[in-house]
Structure formats: structure tokens, C-alpha cells
Design an enzyme around this catalytic site. Structure first.
Site, PDB file in Angstrom:
ATOM      1  N   LYS A 191       4.270  17.689   2.303  1.00  0.00           N
ATOM      2  CA  LYS A 191       4.622  16.793   1.215  1.00  0.00           C
ATOM      3  C   LYS A 191       4.714  15.357   1.768  1.00  0.00           C
ATOM      4  O   LYS A 191       5.092  15.007   2.832  1.00  0.00           O
ATOM      5  CB  LYS A 191       5.919  17.150   0.751  1.00  0.00           C
ATOM      6  CG  LYS A 191       5.998  18.493  -0.124  1.00  0.00           C
ATOM      7  CD  LYS A 191       7.248  18.836  -0.641  1.00  0.00           C
ATOM      8  CE  LYS A 191       7.578  20.366  -1.143  1.00  0.00           C
ATOM      9  NZ  LYS A 191       8.833  20.517  -1.488  1.00  0.00           N
TER      10      LYS A 191
ATOM     11  N   HIS B 145      12.783  21.672   2.104  1.00  0.00           N
ATOM     12  CA  HIS B 145      13.041  20.228   1.383  1.00  0.00           C
ATOM     13  C   HIS B 145      13.683  20.252   0.566  1.00  0.00           C
ATOM     14  O   HIS B 145      13.805  20.997  -0.604  1.00  0.00           O
ATOM     15  CB  HIS B 145      11.691  19.598   1.281  1.00  0.00           C
ATOM     16  CG  HIS B 145      11.939  18.203   0.448  1.00  0.00           C
ATOM     17  ND1 HIS B 145      11.672  18.012  -0.830  1.00  0.00           N
ATOM     18  CD2 HIS B 145      12.333  17.182   1.003  1.00  0.00           C
ATOM     19  CE1 HIS B 145      11.855  16.768  -1.287  1.00  0.00           C
ATOM     20  NE2 HIS B 145      12.145  16.279   0.130  1.00  0.00           N
TER      21      HIS B 145
ATOM     22  N   HIS C  50      13.852  23.783  -0.937  1.00  0.00           N
ATOM     23  CA  HIS C  50      12.671  24.568  -1.184  1.00  0.00           C
ATOM     24  C   HIS C  50      11.564  24.494  -0.389  1.00  0.00           C
ATOM     25  O   HIS C  50      11.509  23.589   0.560  1.00  0.00           O
ATOM     26  CB  HIS C  50      12.124  23.962  -2.465  1.00  0.00           C
ATOM     27  CG  HIS C  50      12.946  23.876  -3.673  1.00  0.00           C
ATOM     28  ND1 HIS C  50      12.925  22.968  -4.955  1.00  0.00           N
ATOM     29  CD2 HIS C  50      13.819  24.664  -3.834  1.00  0.00           C
ATOM     30  CE1 HIS C  50      14.162  23.124  -5.539  1.00  0.00           C
ATOM     31  NE2 HIS C  50      14.525  24.220  -5.027  1.00  0.00           N
TER      32      HIS C  50
ATOM     33  N   GLU D  15       6.897  31.034  -3.140  1.00  0.00           N
ATOM     34  CA  GLU D  15       8.188  30.065  -3.130  1.00  0.00           C
ATOM     35  C   GLU D  15       9.370  30.761  -2.638  1.00  0.00           C
ATOM     36  O   GLU D  15       9.798  31.959  -2.820  1.00  0.00           O
ATOM     37  CB  GLU D  15       8.199  29.745  -4.595  1.00  0.00           C
ATOM     38  CG  GLU D  15       9.613  28.874  -4.874  1.00  0.00           C
ATOM     39  CD  GLU D  15       9.947  28.538  -6.292  1.00  0.00           C
ATOM     40  OE1 GLU D  15      10.255  27.560  -6.845  1.00  0.00           O
ATOM     41  OE2 GLU D  15       9.589  29.622  -7.329  1.00  0.00           O
TER      42      GLU D  15
ATOM     43  N   ASP E  28      -0.158  15.278  -7.371  1.00  0.00           N
ATOM     44  CA  ASP E  28       0.879  14.311  -7.338  1.00  0.00           C
ATOM     45  C   ASP E  28       2.019  14.920  -8.413  1.00  0.00           C
ATOM     46  O   ASP E  28       1.696  15.212  -9.529  1.00  0.00           O
ATOM     47  CB  ASP E  28       0.496  12.909  -7.842  1.00  0.00           C
ATOM     48  CG  ASP E  28       0.010  12.220  -6.510  1.00  0.00           C
ATOM     49  OD1 ASP E  28       0.444  10.969  -6.207  1.00  0.00           O
ATOM     50  OD2 ASP E  28      -0.914  12.667  -5.841  1.00  0.00           O
TER      51      ASP E  28
ATOM     52  N   TYR F 298       6.010  12.692  -5.105  1.00  0.00           N
ATOM     53  CA  TYR F 298       5.617  13.607  -4.184  1.00  0.00           C
ATOM     54  C   TYR F 298       4.026  13.843  -4.289  1.00  0.00           C
ATOM     55  O   TYR F 298       3.833  14.779  -5.442  1.00  0.00           O
ATOM     56  CB  TYR F 298       6.432  14.467  -3.540  1.00  0.00           C
ATOM     57  CG  TYR F 298       6.889  15.700  -4.391  1.00  0.00           C
ATOM     58  CD1 TYR F 298       6.127  16.831  -4.314  1.00  0.00           C
ATOM     59  CD2 TYR F 298       7.764  15.717  -5.430  1.00  0.00           C
ATOM     60  CE1 TYR F 298       6.494  18.052  -5.070  1.00  0.00           C
ATOM     61  CE2 TYR F 298       8.001  16.599  -6.343  1.00  0.00           C
ATOM     62  CZ  TYR F 298       7.371  17.727  -6.243  1.00  0.00           C
ATOM     63  OH  TYR F 298       7.676  19.023  -6.959  1.00  0.00           O
TER      64      TYR F 298
ATOM     65  N   LYS G 130      19.071  28.809 -10.398  1.00  0.00           N
ATOM     66  CA  LYS G 130      17.986  29.093  -9.302  1.00  0.00           C
ATOM     67  C   LYS G 130      18.423  28.893  -7.872  1.00  0.00           C
ATOM     68  O   LYS G 130      18.352  29.437  -6.939  1.00  0.00           O
ATOM     69  CB  LYS G 130      16.639  28.862  -9.759  1.00  0.00           C
ATOM     70  CG  LYS G 130      15.507  29.247  -8.751  1.00  0.00           C
ATOM     71  CD  LYS G 130      14.365  28.811  -9.141  1.00  0.00           C
ATOM     72  CE  LYS G 130      13.123  29.131  -8.486  1.00  0.00           C
ATOM     73  NZ  LYS G 130      11.731  28.494  -8.735  1.00  0.00           N
ATOM     74  N   ASP G 131      18.821  27.424  -7.885  1.00  0.00           N
ATOM     75  CA  ASP G 131      19.304  26.873  -6.512  1.00  0.00           C
ATOM     76  C   ASP G 131      20.599  27.231  -5.935  1.00  0.00           C
ATOM     77  O   ASP G 131      20.862  27.661  -4.899  1.00  0.00           O
ATOM     78  CB  ASP G 131      19.064  25.104  -6.607  1.00  0.00           C
ATOM     79  CG  ASP G 131      17.567  25.000  -6.347  1.00  0.00           C
ATOM     80  OD1 ASP G 131      16.930  25.707  -6.263  1.00  0.00           O
ATOM     81  OD2 ASP G 131      17.254  23.619  -6.699  1.00  0.00           O
TER      82      ASP G 131
ATOM     83  N   GLU H 179       0.734  -1.195  -0.090  1.00  0.00           N
ATOM     84  CA  GLU H 179      -0.198  -0.217   0.072  1.00  0.00           C
ATOM     85  C   GLU H 179       0.813   1.420  -0.026  1.00  0.00           C
ATOM     86  O   GLU H 179       1.752   1.494   0.956  1.00  0.00           O
ATOM     87  CB  GLU H 179      -0.932   0.044   1.182  1.00  0.00           C
ATOM     88  CG  GLU H 179      -2.032  -1.068   1.085  1.00  0.00           C
ATOM     89  CD  GLU H 179      -2.823  -0.974   2.452  1.00  0.00           C
ATOM     90  OE1 GLU H 179      -2.705  -0.240   3.266  1.00  0.00           O
ATOM     91  OE2 GLU H 179      -3.907  -1.643   2.387  1.00  0.00           O
TER      92      GLU H 179
END
Length: 183
Positions: free
Chosen positions: A72, A119, A62, A143, A48, A132, A169-170, A28
Site C-alpha cells: 500500500k 496496517h 488489517h 483478509e 486507488d 491509498y 469487526k475490528d 508530485e
């Protein structure tokens, strides 16, 4: 299935019971009632998402600010990642602490990350597929991000720094001490 509170009790590690036989396996992936009974509140996942990445891709750290903050539930369908969660709730006993967990197609672990956490993850294998669920839609204005190699957080990504693949960006995110955090 087994739910385990991590060193930050609000971050939950889910270890499923996997049934294997000569045909393959079954488990599951998500059961809302059982999940909510354990965490003690309702979560209404609305979307999702799935990302495919090469080995060494680092995505993060993020998060979204209220009122668009997201919880999440993350997992790996193919490959392996080192998943990192940082408590960014200023009034929390675990503020600034982190949870680091390896998620893989072999262990089938999932990690629940509630609102109030940054995260990120780095892929440890080629063609990794990361999935996720979120309980709020993406909102560009809310954001935010924290620099992946922030010296105060001192995250060991368990990957050679010179081999990391990181978006511009990161790379341009702010240090932890300058980030917009949760009150």
C-alpha cells in the site's frame, strides 16, 4: 521529493517537495519511476481507495495473506491520522516492531507499506479523507486482522480509548500471538 527508510527499513516515508505560491501549491503525488528506483523493485498498483471518517475512527489492523497480500501507498488528502504499521513477517529481524507516523493534509507525507505488514490508523480530525493505492485486489478469504489494543503490541493510538469509534469487526480481531502471519 525525499524517501526515508523508517526504523523498519522496508517501510518507506515519502516527503514530497511542495511548491507553494499565491495561487496554492503543487507537488508530485506519485512518480512510478522515481519510487521504484528507491525501493529497488517494481510495484504495480492496480486500485486507488478513499475513506472518509469522523474524528476518532480507528480502522485496523488489517492485512491480506498470500497470494493476495497487498503493498500500500497511503496518504491523507484532508485532515490528520496517526498511521500504524506492524511487521508480521515471522522471519524478519523487525518482526513485531511497528512504525507510527502522523500523516496530514499539511505535511503531505505518504507511507509505503510492503506486503507482510498489518496496517491501521486513527483519525485525529473531523472529516478526514484517507487515500491509498494497492497492488492486489481485495480478497475476502485472505483478509485478516489483529486486535487494535493487543497488549503485546502495546500501540499508543494517541487518542482517548473511550472516544474511539471502532467497527464490531475490528473489535473482534484476534491477538497478535494468535494471528495468521507471514512465513
Amino acid at each position: 521529493m525525499k524517501f526515508i527508510r523508517t526504523n523498519i527499513p522496508d517501510v518507506i516515508l515519502y516527503k514530497p517537495t511542495v511548491f507553494n505560491d499565491d495561487r496554492g501549491y503543487f507537488y508530485e503525488v506519485f512518480k512510478k519511476e522515481t519510487f521504484e528506483d528507491f525501493i529497488g523493485f517494481a510495484v504495480d498498483f492496480c486500485q486507488d481507495n478513499e475513506a472518509k471518517s469522523s474524528k476518532g475512527v480507528l480502522r485496523g489492523l488489517h492485512y491480506q495473506l498470500p497470494p493476495f497480500a497487498q503493498s500500500k501507498l497511503v496518504r491523507v488528502v484532508k485532515g490528520k491520522v496517526l498511521d500504524v504499521v506492524v511487521d508480521i513477517r515471522k522471519n524478519s529481524k523487525t518482526f513485531g516492531e511497528k512504525v507510527i507516523v502522523e500523516l496530514s493534509e499539511e505535511n503531505k507525507y505518504q507511507l509505503f507499506i510492503p506486503k507482510g505488514f498489518a496496517h491501521g490508523y486513527v483519525t485525529l480530525s473531523d472529516d478526514t479523507i484517507f487515500c491509498y493505492k494497492v497492488d492486489a485486489y481485495y480478497n475476502q478469504k485472505s483478509e485478516r486482522g489483529i486486535l487494535f489494543n493487543d497488549t503485546d503490541l502495546a500501540i499508543d493510538w494517541n487518542f482517548p480509548a473511550n472516544e474511539l469509534i471502532i467497527s464490531e469487526k475490528d473489535k473482534a480481531q484476534v491477538p497478535f500471538k494468535k494471528a495468521d502471519l507471514f512465513e
